[in-house]
Design an enzyme around this catalytic site. Structure first.
Site, PDB file in Angstrom:
ATOM      1  CE  LYS A 178      -1.741   2.778   3.065  1.00 38.68           C
ATOM      2  NZ  LYS A 178      -1.853   4.018   2.281  1.00 38.68           N
ATOM      3  N   GLY A 232       7.452   4.750   7.863  1.00 39.53           N
ATOM      4  CA  GLY A 232       6.587   5.899   8.101  1.00 39.53           C
ATOM      5  C   GLY A 232       6.861   6.462   9.480  1.00 39.53           C
ATOM      6  CD  GLU A 235       0.564   9.543  15.764  1.00 44.82           C
ATOM      7  OE1 GLU A 235       1.209  10.405  15.120  1.00 44.82           O
ATOM      8  OE2 GLU A 235      -0.644   9.638  16.019  1.00 44.82           O
ATOM      9  CD  GLU A 254      14.201   0.798   7.775  1.00 43.23           C
ATOM     10  OE1 GLU A 254      14.709   1.677   8.507  1.00 43.23           O
ATOM     11  OE2 GLU A 254      14.834  -0.155   7.314  1.00 43.23           O
ATOM     12  CB  CYS A 288      13.326   8.821   7.637  1.00 41.82           C
ATOM     13  SG  CYS A 288      14.157   7.864   6.378  1.00 41.82           S
ATOM     14  CD  GLU A 391      10.739  12.412  11.479  1.00 38.76           C
ATOM     15  OE1 GLU A 391       9.663  11.850  11.747  1.00 38.76           O
ATOM     16  OE2 GLU A 391      11.661  11.882  10.852  1.00 38.76           O
TER      17      GLU A 391
HETATM   18  P1  NAP Z   1       2.639   7.913   8.206  1.00 39.99           P
HETATM   19  O1  NAP Z   1       1.554   8.832   8.485  1.00 39.99           O
HETATM   20  O2  NAP Z   1       3.141   7.057   9.275  1.00 39.99           O
HETATM   21  O3  NAP Z   1       2.156   7.056   6.953  1.00 39.99           O
HETATM   22  C1  NAP Z   1       2.922   6.041   6.407  1.00 39.99           C
HETATM   23  C2  NAP Z   1       2.016   5.031   5.765  1.00 39.99           C
HETATM   24  O4  NAP Z   1       1.211   4.421   6.755  1.00 39.99           O
HETATM   25  C3  NAP Z   1       1.065   5.588   4.729  1.00 39.99           C
HETATM   26  O5  NAP Z   1       0.935   4.666   3.668  1.00 39.99           O
HETATM   27  C4  NAP Z   1      -0.232   5.710   5.512  1.00 39.99           C
HETATM   28  O6  NAP Z   1      -1.382   5.673   4.700  1.00 39.99           O
HETATM   29  C5  NAP Z   1      -0.159   4.484   6.368  1.00 39.99           C
HETATM   30  N1  NAP Z   1      -0.997   4.514   7.579  1.00 39.99           N
HETATM   31  C6  NAP Z   1      -1.485   5.599   8.229  1.00 39.99           C
HETATM   32  N2  NAP Z   1      -2.216   5.210   9.287  1.00 39.99           N
HETATM   33  C7  NAP Z   1      -2.177   3.851   9.308  1.00 39.99           C
HETATM   34  C8  NAP Z   1      -2.744   2.867  10.176  1.00 39.99           C
HETATM   35  N3  NAP Z   1      -3.502   3.189  11.237  1.00 39.99           N
HETATM   36  N4  NAP Z   1      -2.504   1.570   9.894  1.00 39.99           N
HETATM   37  C9  NAP Z   1      -1.754   1.214   8.847  1.00 39.99           C
HETATM   38  N5  NAP Z   1      -1.210   2.094   7.991  1.00 39.99           N
HETATM   39  C10 NAP Z   1      -1.404   3.417   8.219  1.00 39.99           C
HETATM   40  O7  NAP Z   1       3.940   8.624   7.699  1.00 39.99           O
HETATM   41  P2  NAP Z   1       4.056   9.675   6.520  1.00 39.99           P
HETATM   42  O8  NAP Z   1       3.441  10.922   6.986  1.00 39.99           O
HETATM   43  O9  NAP Z   1       3.554   9.069   5.277  1.00 39.99           O
HETATM   44  O10 NAP Z   1       5.657   9.805   6.383  1.00 39.99           O
HETATM   45  C11 NAP Z   1       6.427  10.613   7.209  1.00 39.99           C
HETATM   46  C12 NAP Z   1       7.096   9.809   8.306  1.00 39.99           C
HETATM   47  O11 NAP Z   1       7.735   8.647   7.802  1.00 39.99           O
HETATM   48  C13 NAP Z   1       8.176  10.558   9.003  1.00 39.99           C
HETATM   49  O12 NAP Z   1       8.033  10.388  10.384  1.00 39.99           O
HETATM   50  C14 NAP Z   1       9.477   9.903   8.531  1.00 39.99           C
HETATM   51  O13 NAP Z   1      10.554   9.986   9.387  1.00 39.99           O
HETATM   52  C15 NAP Z   1       9.053   8.521   8.311  1.00 39.99           C
HETATM   53  N6  NAP Z   1       9.908   7.880   7.309  1.00 39.99           N
HETATM   54  C16 NAP Z   1      10.848   6.985   7.739  1.00 39.99           C
HETATM   55  C17 NAP Z   1      11.685   6.360   6.827  1.00 39.99           C
HETATM   56  C18 NAP Z   1      12.706   5.369   7.260  1.00 39.99           C
HETATM   57  O14 NAP Z   1      13.245   4.677   6.428  1.00 39.99           O
HETATM   58  N7  NAP Z   1      13.002   5.244   8.520  1.00 39.99           N
HETATM   59  C19 NAP Z   1      11.554   6.635   5.483  1.00 39.99           C
HETATM   60  C20 NAP Z   1      10.591   7.544   5.081  1.00 39.99           C
HETATM   61  C21 NAP Z   1       9.766   8.145   6.025  1.00 39.99           C
HETATM   62  P3  NAP Z   1      -2.087   7.039   4.209  1.00 39.99           P
HETATM   63  O15 NAP Z   1      -1.102   7.696   3.322  1.00 39.99           O
HETATM   64  O16 NAP Z   1      -3.292   6.566   3.495  1.00 39.99           O
HETATM   65  O17 NAP Z   1      -2.365   7.835   5.439  1.00 39.99           O
END
Ligand code: NAP
Ligand code: MG
Length: 507
Positions: A178, A232, A235, A254, A288, A391
């Site tokens: 997804k 992601g 949280e 990650e 990230c 962050e």
């Molecule tokens: P996010 O809100 O955590 O979303 C990530 C993914 O999870 C999206 O596909 C989102 O879908 C989905 N999601 C949201 N709520 C969910 C739930 N309750 N159950 C299952 N899946 C769910 O993060 P983001 O805003 O997209 O990305 C930013 C964050 O990602 C930052 O904190 C960053 O540090 C982190 N990140 C980490 C890495 C790493 O490699 N460590 C790499 C990239 C990003 P929707 O889009 O439909 O909401």
């Protein structure tokens, strides 16, 4: 009708409900396409198809070399469509065309190539030494896990897609993915290309655009799923772990970061200021592992800051499709608002930033100012400030002074995160001693952001669990089975010996 389709069980299709959602170019606030909005029903159907493909289909039974061939076909397909994919990625995510064409698309192809190599070279049967039971034959079989799901973020949509699909498929698993709702186009485009080229048997790969709250939750909790990989926020990572715990699925996470880029007093200041600039403002800080805390030695602090601020002032903000742009829009207005909110907080905590701190003053006609943010630098930030601990995921840098290597290490490690970091120094021995003490999954010395598919990547502490990439990232997609063979088909030589030790009798 949606402009792109879901991929379920080898077929490109609409969502069962027929629902769609729009995706936008954040730079201009213009709609790009309508995408299918998958729901729980689609997710269940996709998981069922994957289950069947794993339990009954040819994919897990193929040799590693055969699967490697298919992965290389996918890499070639990505390379053949590189221009289209880079433009879609850039349009949909706001990332610059320079990033998408030089990093994202070749990086994704490179991940398929790397995991193809793993499938060819990582043994799936390893002989074990006959240590305790000398008369037995012992070996380990490495086997795929089964149905592997992946939930990915919006900051590196195409590369994250490859990091989830390629290792899973290479090791003989099947996959359901997804993408993030803000940036689903390139995932759906790749699904379309792979399906039209007929590379994979049905059910081996499913791609579902749709909300995290429904599709993502199903992928993390469905009992037919054997492993979940998530990239992601911390949280949502916690939520994924909770959901996966219902059927004790292994998870790879990650998550977020607040990485420290340490500039020692012997660093070449031109190089170090470029490393800090690039470490923070690449992709508007929406990385990230961004080095969003620059720790700078007091001896060189003023000179370093002058250089850094001068360079930050030269960054070109503009249309992400223009090859000369350094900073495109953030992924959407709300991400720019987050940056604005943290800048406001920073002004209260430490005073005005030394540069930036606002939406850009003026931009070319047609660009949405409110989706962009100036590169912003706060100086003399105490590490305890919220802007140094949380962050931000925008172009906001905190510079923190220090007086000794010990102090730099202590500040770097004073974070709930541990994803990455940097050390800038002209003394490689000293830099490596500092790197060894940093509690993070990656450290770049005299560099930043250098991620390659053959090197492990992942976080300590609340930055995650497990490592992606490298052979580590291949083996987290495999089970290990120990087979113990007693070669005596009519006698228990070893067993009797063991029983004798325990004083038990065998009839
Ligand atoms: P996010 O809100 O955590 O979303 C990530 C993914 O999870 C999206 O596909 C989102 O879908 C989905 N999601 C949201 N709520 C969910 C739930 N309750 N159950 C299952 N899946 C769910 O993060 P983001 O805003 O997209 O990305 C930013 C964050 O990602 C930052 O904190 C960053 O540090 C982190 N990140 C980490 C890495 C790493 O490699 N460590 C790499 C990239 C990003 P929707 O889009 O439909 O909401
Ligand atoms: Mg978009």
């Amino acid at each position: 009708m949606a402009d792109y389709k879901l991929l379920i069980d080898g077929e490109l299709c609409e969502a069962a409900s027929g629902d769609t959602f729009a995706t936008y170019n954040p730079g201009k606030g213009e709609k790009i396409a309508d995408l299918p909005k998958a729901g729980k029903e689609d997710a269940e159907r996709a998981i069922k198809a994957a289950r069947k493909a794993f339990d009954e289909g040819p994919w897990p039974k193929m040799s590693g070399a055969e699967r490697a061939g298919k992965l290389r076909e996918i890499a070639a397909l990505i390379n053949a469509n590189a221009g289209v994919l880079a433009e879609l990625e850039s349009l949909d995510s706001g990332g610059t065309i320079r990033k998408s064409s030089l990093a994202d698309v070749p990086g994704a192809a490179g991940a398929f190539e790397w995991f193809a190599t793993c499938a060819e070279t990582e043994a799936d049967r390893v002989q074990l030494p006959p240590a305790v039971f000398p008369q037995s034959d012992n070996y380990a079989l490495y086997e795929p896990l089964g149905v592997c799901t992946g939930v990915i973020p919006w900051n590196f949509p195409f590369i994250m897609l490859s990091w989830k699909i390629a290792p899973a498929l290479a090791a003989g698993n099947v996959s359901v993915i997804k993408p993030a709702s803000l940036t689903s186009i390139t995932a759906l485009k790749l699904a379309e290309l792979i399906t039209e080229a007929g590379i994979l048997p049905p059910g081996v790969l499913q791609v579902l655009s749709g909300p995290g709250g429904t599709v993502g939750e199903e992928l993390a909790s469905n009992p037919m799923v054997d492993k979940v990989a998530f990239t992601g926020s911390t949280e949502v990572g916690r939520r994924i772990m909770q959901l996966a715990s219902g059927t004790v699925k292994p998870v790879t996470l990650e998550l977020g970061g607040k990485s420290a880029n340490i500039v020692l007093d012997d660093a070449d200041l031109h190089q170090a200021s470029s490393a800090v600039l690039w470490g923070t403002f690449f992709h508007g800080g929406q990385v990230c592992e961004s080095g969003t805390r620059a720790l700078v030695h007091k001896k060189i602090y003023d000179e370093f800051m002058n250089m850094l601020v001068e360079k930050a002032g030269k960054l070109v903000i503009g249309d992400q499709l223009d090859f000369t742009t350094d900073l495109g829009p953030l992924v959407d207005r709300s991400q720019a608002e987050t940056a604005e909110r943290y800048v406001k907080l920073g002004r209260d905590e430490v005073g005005d930033p030394v540069c930036g701190g606002d939406y850009p003053a003026a931009l070319a006609e047609g660009l949405d100012r409110q989706a962009f943010f100036q590169p912003t630098i706060f100086s003399n930030v105490p590490n305890s400030a919220k802007i140094a601990q949380e962050e931000i995921f925008g172009p906001v840098l905190c510079v923190i002074p220090f007086e000794s290597d010990d102090e730099a290490v202590a500040i770097a490690n004073d974070s709930i995160y541990g994803l990455a970091g940097g050390v800038q120094s002209s003394n490689l021995e000293r830099a490596q001693a500092v790197a060894a003490r940093m509690r993070t999954g990656t450290v770049w010395i005299n560099d930043y952001h250098m991620i390659s598919p053959d090197k492990p990547f992942g976080g300590y502490k609340q930055s995650g669990i497990g490592r992606e990439l490298g052979t580590y990232g291949y083996n987290i997609y495999r089970q290990v089975k120990h087979v113990h063979v007693n070669p005596e088909t009519s006698g228990f030589a070893n067993h009797l010996q063991y029983s004798a030790l325990n004083g038990d009798l065998i009839a």
